[in-house]
Design a protein around this motif. Structure first.
Motif, PDB file in Angstrom:
ATOM      1  N   ASN A  81       0.797  -1.230   0.000  1.00 37.70           N
ATOM      2  CA  ASN A  81       0.000   0.000   0.000  1.00 37.70           C
ATOM      3  C   ASN A  81       0.827   1.276   0.000  1.00 37.70           C
ATOM      4  O   ASN A  81       0.329   2.345  -0.311  1.00 37.70           O
ATOM      5  CB  ASN A  81      -0.942   0.021   1.214  1.00 37.70           C
TER       6      ASN A  81
ATOM      7  N   PHE B 173       3.090   1.868  -1.970  1.00 41.52           N
ATOM      8  CA  PHE B 173       3.538   2.130  -3.345  1.00 41.52           C
ATOM      9  C   PHE B 173       2.353   2.182  -4.304  1.00 41.52           C
ATOM     10  O   PHE B 173       1.286   1.681  -3.997  1.00 41.52           O
ATOM     11  CB  PHE B 173       4.505   1.023  -3.799  1.00 41.52           C
ATOM     12  N   LYS B 174       2.588   2.746  -5.479  1.00 35.24           N
ATOM     13  CA  LYS B 174       1.534   2.773  -6.502  1.00 35.24           C
ATOM     14  C   LYS B 174       1.383   1.373  -7.095  1.00 35.24           C
ATOM     15  O   LYS B 174       2.369   0.651  -7.247  1.00 35.24           O
ATOM     16  CB  LYS B 174       1.927   3.742  -7.613  1.00 35.24           C
ATOM     17  N   VAL B 175       0.130   1.030  -7.449  1.00 38.63           N
ATOM     18  CA  VAL B 175      -0.138  -0.300  -7.996  1.00 38.63           C
ATOM     19  C   VAL B 175       0.763  -0.583  -9.196  1.00 38.63           C
ATOM     20  O   VAL B 175       1.359  -1.662  -9.308  1.00 38.63           O
ATOM     21  CB  VAL B 175      -1.629  -0.430  -8.400  1.00 38.63           C
ATOM     22  N   ASP B 176       0.909   0.391 -10.095  1.00 36.45           N
ATOM     23  CA  ASP B 176       1.727   0.176 -11.289  1.00 36.45           C
ATOM     24  C   ASP B 176       3.181  -0.115 -10.942  1.00 36.45           C
ATOM     25  O   ASP B 176       3.817  -0.961 -11.564  1.00 36.45           O
ATOM     26  CB  ASP B 176       1.658   1.397 -12.217  1.00 36.45           C
ATOM     27  N   ASP B 177       3.670   0.604  -9.929  1.00 35.47           N
ATOM     28  CA  ASP B 177       5.063   0.372  -9.515  1.00 35.47           C
ATOM     29  C   ASP B 177       5.241  -1.037  -8.963  1.00 35.47           C
ATOM     30  O   ASP B 177       6.251  -1.686  -9.206  1.00 35.47           O
ATOM     31  CB  ASP B 177       5.482   1.395  -8.448  1.00 35.47           C
TER      32      ASP B 177
ATOM     33  N   LYS C  82      -6.429   0.123  -5.389  1.00 32.55           N
ATOM     34  CA  LYS C  82      -5.314   1.003  -5.038  1.00 32.55           C
ATOM     35  C   LYS C  82      -4.624   0.540  -3.764  1.00 32.55           C
ATOM     36  O   LYS C  82      -3.416   0.617  -3.626  1.00 32.55           O
ATOM     37  CB  LYS C  82      -5.838   2.427  -4.828  1.00 32.55           C
ATOM     38  N   LYS C  83      -5.444   0.054  -2.826  1.00 35.02           N
ATOM     39  CA  LYS C  83      -4.881  -0.419  -1.568  1.00 35.02           C
ATOM     40  C   LYS C  83      -5.542  -1.715  -1.151  1.00 35.02           C
ATOM     41  O   LYS C  83      -6.736  -1.898  -1.376  1.00 35.02           O
ATOM     42  CB  LYS C  83      -5.112   0.611  -0.457  1.00 35.02           C
TER      43      LYS C  83
END
Ligand code: SF4
Ligand code: SF4
Ligand code: SF4
Ligand code: FES
Lengths: 255, 209
Positions: B129, B131-135, B161-162
């Motif tokens: 959580n 970090f960004k999902v894409d990352d 997202k989380k």
């Protein structure tokens, strides 16, 4: 040379010519006699009444940082932290009313939401004071949304590391380093939710020229925030016996 | 929703009663096969909580006389049936599929138990959580992949997202923390419920246990 001892409110302690007064107060309905320079917490504990604490540690100065030790004092509109409140004549204290326990629970829950506590993969799993408090206060889940903030780990020191995800800002490390080791490596930077424990002037711990590497901070830290390197999940046992022992030896040495 | 009555057990663990009633179990049991309908669900978790459930060992045979597992990764039913007495949910709510499922489960369940740390706190699944999902996906499927570097986009649930604890999405009636909760604690909770009592798991489990 006798250093003047101060009680937690900073007033000078009474001396032989000005002796400490004894007084009577009531804690949880029990009549108790106490010295006027004692805190509610210390008097309660001497009388077998348990008040949960987190930032308090015997042998360090009081900070009043965690607020878990709050109690109800008759006549006081707000709840008072018992570790920094002195007893008074005829004071009536309640340590476990519904109001007190409800607030304690909330404070504890907020501590869990403010950082990232993942007990199952933490070096202090099973040895942690925060985790133990969750059992003691009957916290089976939190009622607030988790924040999931992004925090760093500083593993630059050759023997220790600090994981800010687990820090509760109790300032025990800061106090022991300052008051007992005399190095004052650590401090708090920032305010409120952005507050963070730093080493030197927010420099990597490994580069610190003031740190003696004594490890006192690691062993007083109640959580998995400070640990020895090489410890894996649940392996970080804290040994605090040195603290009362050192204090006693120094007191003897002053005589 | 139903009226939210808060009950505090003698030891101080709170149980949020979202309208369920213990005697319902007996009535339902009498009306149907004579067994209490239990479901277990596996969302974003490692299945460790289910393993701990199976670790009840021989005592599970005694339980089997009283309960019927109507939905679970352990049995071969694909659709959540509804009208379930007790559902144990393992895992955090991490994807759009989890989210859809958990609403369906809540609607079809009398007593919903958050089963294990991932369900109760989001635990390890929530470590992403920060970090960004894409990352996170890039890290896992591109940077750390030796062959066939690509982020799977089709035929798999989309990550939210989380990752969230179950009770941030739907009402939960009972919390059983632990990573995993010890099988004794699970047996105790089910046993108490079957006896018509409110279980008080304090001292039997904790976060990370
Ligand atoms: S510091 Fe304590 S409460 Fe936080 S994750 Fe580690 S064991 Fe759990
Ligand atoms: S190891 Fe000792 S000197 Fe270094 S920060 Fe910790 S308490 Fe201070
Ligand atoms: S690092 Fe440990 S001792 Fe220092 S403030 Fe954080 S929790 Fe307290
Ligand atoms: S123990 Fe009193 S405020 Fe922390």
């Amino acid at each position: 040379m006798t250093e003047q001892r101060l009680h937690p409110r900073g007033k000078p302690l009474r001396t032989d010519v000005n002796p400490v007064r004894l007084l009577m107060c009531k804690i949880d309905g029990k009549d108790i006699s106490a010295r006027e320079d004692e805190t509610i917490l210390s008097v309660a504990r001497q009388n077998g009444i348990n008040i949960p604490t987190l930032c308090h540690l015997d042998g360090l100065s009081e900070r009043g940082a965690c607020r878990l030790c709050i109690v109800e004092v008759k006549g006081a509109p707000r709840l008072l932290p018992s570790c920094v409140t002195l007893v008074r004549q005829d004071m009536e204290v309640t340590t476990n009313s519904e109001r007190v326990t409800a607030y304690r629970r909330k404070i504890l829950e907020l501590l869990f939401t403010e950082r990232n506590h993942v007990c199952s993969v933490c070096v202090s799993n099973g040895q942690c004071e925060l985790q133990a408090l969750s059992v003691e206060l009957g916290m089976s889940h939190v009622h607030f949304d988790y924040i999931y903030p992004r925090h760093s780990i500083d593993a630059t020191h050759s023997r220790f590391s600090v994981d800010h995800n687990r820090c509760v800002l109790c300032a025990r490390c800061i106090r022991v380093c300052d008051e007992v080791e005399g190095a004052h490596v650590m401090d708090v930077m920032g305010r409120g939710i952005t507050a963070k424990v730093i080493t030197d002037l927010s420099q990597p711990w490994g580069d610190s020229e003031t740190c003696t590497g004594c490890g006192k901070c690691v062993h007083v830290c109640p959580t998995g925030a400070l640990s020895e390197k090489g410890k894996s999940v649940a392996e970080m046992t804290k040994r605090r016996q040195f603290l009362p022992y050192l204090q006693l030896m120094r007191k003897e040495g002053q005589k | 929703m139903n009226d939210n009555i808060k009950k505090t057990t003698p030891n101080g663990w709170t149980i949020e009663n979202n309208g369920w009633a213990l005697q319902d179990f007996e009535e339902q049991a009498a009306a149907s096969s004579g067994k209490v309908k239990v479901a277990t669900v596996w969302l974003d978790g490692c299945s460790g909580c289910h393993m701990s459930f199976l670790d009840i060992d021989e005592k599970i045979i005694g339980l089997a006389d009283l309960i019927e597992i109507v939905y679970s990764p352990l049995v071969d039913i694909k659709q959540f049936p509804g009208g379930v007495d007790v559902t144990l949910v393992e895992g955090a709510v991490s994807s759009d599929e989890d989210e859809e499922k958990i609403h369906e489960i809540r609607n079809g369940t009398n007593l919903l138990i958050s089963f294990g740390d991932c369900a109760v706190t989001a635990n390890v699944p929530a470590m992403r959580n920060q970090f960004k999902v894409d990352d996170v996906l890039t890290r896992a499927y591109v940077e750390n992949a030796t062959f066939n570097q690509q982020i799977p986009r089709f035929g798999v649930p989309r990550l939210l997202k989380k990752a969230r604890p179950v009770h941030e999405i739907v009402n939960v009636d009972l919390f059983l923390p632990g990573c995993p909760p010890p099988s004794d604690a699970i047996y105790y909770v089910l046993g108490e419920l079957l006896e018509g009592r409110i279980p008080d798991p304090k001292g039997k489990t904790r976060f990370g246990a």
